[in-house]
Write a protein that holds these residues in place. Sequence first.
Motif, short mmCIF file in Angstrom:
data_model
loop_
_atom_site.label_atom_id
_atom_site.label_comp_id
_atom_site.label_asym_id
_atom_site.label_seq_id
_atom_site.Cartn_x
_atom_site.Cartn_y
_atom_site.Cartn_z
N SER A 27 0.87 -1.17 0.00
CA SER A 27 0.00 0.00 0.00
C SER A 27 0.91 1.22 0.00
O SER A 27 1.62 1.48 0.98
CB SER A 27 -0.90 0.00 1.23
N ILE A 28 0.90 1.97 -1.11
CA ILE A 28 1.85 3.07 -1.33
C ILE A 28 1.09 4.39 -1.38
O ILE A 28 0.11 4.53 -2.10
CB ILE A 28 2.62 2.87 -2.64
N ALA A 29 1.55 5.37 -0.60
CA ALA A 29 0.98 6.71 -0.63
C ALA A 29 1.96 7.63 -1.36
O ALA A 29 3.10 7.80 -0.92
CB ALA A 29 0.73 7.22 0.79
N GLY A 64 1.46 -4.68 -9.23
CA GLY A 64 0.63 -5.33 -8.23
C GLY A 64 0.39 -4.55 -6.96
O GLY A 64 -0.26 -5.03 -6.04
N HIS A 65 0.88 -3.30 -6.88
CA HIS A 65 0.74 -2.51 -5.67
C HIS A 65 -0.55 -1.68 -5.69
O HIS A 65 -1.12 -1.41 -6.75
CB HIS A 65 1.96 -1.59 -5.49
N ARG A 66 -0.98 -1.26 -4.51
CA ARG A 66 -2.14 -0.37 -4.37
C ARG A 66 -1.62 1.02 -4.09
O ARG A 66 -0.90 1.25 -3.11
CB ARG A 66 -3.05 -0.84 -3.23
N VAL A 67 -1.98 1.97 -4.94
CA VAL A 67 -1.40 3.30 -4.87
C VAL A 67 -2.50 4.33 -4.66
O VAL A 67 -3.51 4.33 -5.36
CB VAL A 67 -0.62 3.63 -6.17
N THR A 68 -2.26 5.23 -3.69
CA THR A 68 -3.13 6.39 -3.49
C THR A 68 -2.29 7.64 -3.64
O THR A 68 -1.23 7.78 -3.02
CB THR A 68 -3.79 6.37 -2.11
N VAL A 69 -2.73 8.56 -4.50
CA VAL A 69 -2.05 9.84 -4.70
C VAL A 69 -2.80 10.91 -3.92
O VAL A 69 -4.00 11.12 -4.13
CB VAL A 69 -1.99 10.23 -6.19
N TYR A 70 -2.11 11.57 -3.01
CA TYR A 70 -2.70 12.63 -2.19
C TYR A 70 -2.29 13.98 -2.78
O TYR A 70 -1.11 14.31 -2.84
CB TYR A 70 -2.24 12.52 -0.74
#
Length: 430
Positions: A27-29, A64-70
């Motif tokens: 889980s990558i921010a 395969g990662h889950r990415v959220t861009v803030y």
Amino acid sequence: MTSFLNPFDSGALGAGPAGPAGPGALSIALVSEHASPLATLGGVDAGGQNVHVACLAGALADRGHRVTVYTRRDATHLPERAALRAGVEVHHVPAGPPEQIPKDELLPHMGEFGRYLARVWRSRPPDLVHSHFWMSGLAALRATRELGLPLLHTYHALGTVKRRHQQFADTSPPKRISLETEVGLGCDRVIATCRDEVAELGRMGVPAAKVGIVPCGVDTDLFTPRGPVAERGDQRHQVLQLGRLVPRKGAAVSVAALAELPETELVVVGGPPAERLDQDPEIRRLRTLARETGVADRVRFTGGVPSADVPSLLRAADVVLCPADYEPFGIVPLEAMACGRPVVASAVGGQLDTVADPATGRLVPPRDPAALARAVAELLGDSVLREASGEAGRRRVLRRYDWGQVAAATEAAYCEVLDAKPVVTRAGAV
């Protein structure tokens, strides 16, 4: 000591399988306070960083990662969350008024930005945080310190370089350089994009052991020599300059050089939409220069264009010009080379790494129209040389700058930080 992810070492980029190599799904921010991956490109504060964040997020999702861009909420109609693509979500952060604010005026809102991140991450922490640009780093540093999360940082541009070149015209906050140093010392790893940046960080006091190199990338499926070609004018040759329409990008150098390039049209892509060009001060300045140098009939301004139209415009050019006064990295040379076009660029910043002179084009001194004209004239005068340079550029991009390779190298940096970071339980024990 931290190892470098060296873009000039063929084993450093692109190694490993197409999917996640070692860490499993993370889980990558990604924190990008002013440069939203959803923004329309070509404005004063919308350019390479927006593209970088969007493409990196997508390439990490492909692994395969889950990415959220803030990113900061800068309009009232924006939802709290929006899907960018499969595996990537954009989270609009309420920090300051929901309206467009020049990036150099955003610093007072970074405390609010950081507090919001801490509140969100307290209940659902990411595995790691990767901030982009110095103000994003400040906001992320506040939240990650409070929660004990790993933090990596990419500057995209450094205040020391901007101040050196712009001097009194620099509109950055006075504390920018000291705050940038604070981010570099406070994060777990700095991901620099080129060798010039590593040297600059060393002069700022950021230890080399904390810095690795992962270059920016380019979409080699979108930017390709094959595909539609934009309509050309009636001149024998066409050269093109693409990017944000601000003085430091050197469009004035290209206009001045055109006086020494007969039978050549200069196409300048960027700036406001075509219907608003007449009101833009930089356009007015460049048009005046074109009239004074006698080339007004051979300069065409398109205004900002949709990103989907950029490859066809690049393919229509005989040579692509990148004559910036300074360039922290520079995406346009990669896009041009990916389209099989030779590049003439100023020998500054990241362009020293990306443009191989003489194989893929030419490097010339910045702010030197005569040198730019000589280099362009050499390429325009030899179609075989242009073709060979374009083919070499395409090979170079495929070998070093495809987003899949860049994402793999970025993931490797993430893994090094995660492996070195103590695991803290909810009770606080290591």
